[in-house]
Motif scaffolding. Structure first.
Motif, PDB file in Angstrom:
ATOM      1  N   VAL A  63       0.849  -1.197   0.000  1.00 55.06           N
ATOM      2  CA  VAL A  63       0.000   0.000   0.000  1.00 55.06           C
ATOM      3  C   VAL A  63       0.883   1.244   0.000  1.00 55.06           C
ATOM      4  CG1 VAL A  63      -1.602   1.375   1.410  1.00 55.06           C
ATOM      5  CG2 VAL A  63      -2.030  -1.065   1.061  1.00 55.06           C
ATOM      6  N   GLU A  64       1.879   1.254   0.885  1.00 58.94           N
ATOM      7  CA  GLU A  64       2.755   2.420   0.992  1.00 58.94           C
ATOM      8  C   GLU A  64       3.592   2.634  -0.266  1.00 58.94           C
ATOM      9  OE1 GLU A  64       5.065   2.109   4.596  1.00 58.94           O
ATOM     10  OE2 GLU A  64       3.253   1.852   5.818  1.00 58.94           O
ATOM     11  N   THR A  88       3.018   1.623  -3.303  1.00 59.83           N
ATOM     12  CA  THR A  88       2.234   1.935  -4.505  1.00 59.83           C
ATOM     13  C   THR A  88       1.207   3.034  -4.251  1.00 59.83           C
ATOM     14  OG1 THR A  88       0.607   0.173  -4.075  1.00 59.83           O
ATOM     15  CG2 THR A  88       2.549  -0.392  -5.427  1.00 59.83           C
ATOM     16  N   GLU A  89       1.440   3.811  -3.210  1.00 56.09           N
ATOM     17  CA  GLU A  89       0.546   4.937  -2.934  1.00 56.09           C
ATOM     18  C   GLU A  89       0.512   5.848  -4.164  1.00 56.09           C
ATOM     19  OE1 GLU A  89       0.084   8.618   0.219  1.00 56.09           O
ATOM     20  OE2 GLU A  89       1.464   6.997   0.661  1.00 56.09           O
TER      21      GLU A  89
END
Length: 181
Positions: free
Chosen positions: A127-128, A130-131
């Motif tokens: 998540v971080e 590919t933010e």
């Protein structure tokens, strides 16, 4: 029939140089972080353990030979990598249900809980990292990375004469497996 050399010269050498450089950078970054996740679980499970536990979770109990074949590595390597997982209670050895002489490896409840902790941490890392990416960009990247890993596995098996590894469990979503084995 064109050779690999012929095909290489037909493609943009600059693009191929950029691609091989980015793959090398990716490999270094992946090893530096082990794509280990975030928080307290960062780097808390090595790649081999993660891949073994993940495969046992996805495919169920199996013998060392089947596990090795599915991962594209030899049985002695699996035996060596599984030993500490058995010692720490993450994997248990049980008798084969049809042949009591044969041993199968099975993810223990403790192993499943630990795997879920690590998966959750690694999902947060994805998540971080590919933010700002769209869902389509994440899916495209996962598809291409899976295709790349499958091609590397096929190439390895063609050069070694050993069967290649099946695509790692979890690659459908791209969030649960490390890109290298």
């Amino acid at each position: 029939m064109p050779t690999s050399q012929d095909m290489t010269t037909e493609l943009d050498p600059g693009l191929l140089d950029a691609l091989q450089h980015q793959v090398a950078v990716f490999a270094r970054r992946a090893e530096q972080t082990r794509l280990g996740g975030t928080g307290q679980l960062r780097n808390s499970m090595d790649r081999a353990a993660y891949l073994l536990l993940n495969r046992l979770d996805q495919e169920g109990p199996m013998g060392v030979k089947a596990l090795a074949a599915g991962m594209g590595i030899d049985s002695s390597t699996v035996t060596r990598q599984v030993a500490p997982l058995v010692d720490t209670g993450l994997v248990k050895r049980t008798s084969h249900p049809e042949d009591g002489r044969a041993v199968v490896l099975q993810l223990s409840p403790r192993g499943l809980a630990r795997l879920e902790e690590v998966r959750s941490s690694r999902r947060q890392l994805m998540v971080e990292v590919t933010e700002g990416w769209t869902p389509d960009e994440r899916e495209s990247f996962c598809t291409l990375l899976t295709r790349f890993n499958t091609a590397l596995s096929a190439r390895q098996s063609a050069h070694t004469g050993q069967p290649g590894a099946a695509p790692e469990a979890g690659t459908a979503t791209g969030t649960e497996s490390a890109p290298t084995s």
